[in-house]
Design an enzyme around this catalytic site. Sequence first.
Site, PDB file in Angstrom:
ATOM      1  N   THR A   1       0.862  -1.180   0.000  1.00  0.00           N
ATOM      2  CA  THR A   1       0.000   0.000   0.000  1.00  0.00           C
ATOM      3  C   THR A   1       0.895   1.225   0.000  1.00  0.00           C
ATOM      4  OG1 THR A   1      -2.000   0.999   0.935  1.00  0.00           O
ATOM      5  CG2 THR A   1      -0.305   0.300   2.504  1.00  0.00           C
TER       6      THR A   1
ATOM      7  N   CYS B   1      -3.533   8.321   7.431  1.00  0.00           N
ATOM      8  CA  CYS B   1      -4.121   6.978   7.444  1.00  0.00           C
ATOM      9  C   CYS B   1      -3.219   6.037   8.248  1.00  0.00           C
ATOM     10  CB  CYS B   1      -4.255   6.423   6.028  1.00  0.00           C
ATOM     11  SG  CYS B   1      -5.417   7.313   4.981  1.00  0.00           S
TER      12      CYS B   1
ATOM     13  N   HIS C   1      -5.655  -0.500   5.146  1.00  0.00           N
ATOM     14  CA  HIS C   1      -5.281   0.906   4.971  1.00  0.00           C
ATOM     15  C   HIS C   1      -6.506   1.726   5.378  1.00  0.00           C
ATOM     16  CE1 HIS C   1      -3.197   4.068   2.232  1.00  0.00           C
ATOM     17  NE2 HIS C   1      -4.031   4.688   3.048  1.00  0.00           N
TER      18      HIS C   1
END
Length: 168
Positions: free
Chosen positions: A36, A42, A59
């Site tokens: 990711t 995040c 995520h």
Amino acid sequence: MKVYTSSTTETRTRAERTKVGIADYAVVTGDDTLTTSGLGSCIGVALYDSRASVAGLAHAMLPYAEGDPNEAKYADTAVPSLLAEMADRGADPGRVRAKLAGGSTMFEFSSADGTIGERNVVAVREVLAREGVPIVAEDVGGEHGRSLELEATGTLHVRSAHVGKATL
């Protein structure tokens, strides 16, 4: 993924890379990896059972769902869903371990409860404690973005343009 050579009887297996987008999660087994990018505020939650060679990566964008049905978007709902999918793929919940990355302060805005990144880290820690999953490593906070690559063995590679590379 099977890769076929020029010989019709010879095959070899090549590990696959699965991309996890924002507000998403995925599970892999064996030699496959999860990646990711774009982790700022995040939080990346890397879960793994190394004995079963099962790993999952979430995520999450925000700390708490508060009724929103998009479970992968929120730390408090993504983790239980990811754990359930990992168990379906052969992970033993008692052996699952966690590594965290992200939760940066990317913007000047914050509330009385802290920045979104800080609140994401708190929410993930709370849900992992509730689920009985120990956190064995983390690379959280700061003011920089991160990209992750998780192997089913639990090795987590963290890259940042400003900080460099780390392996958790």
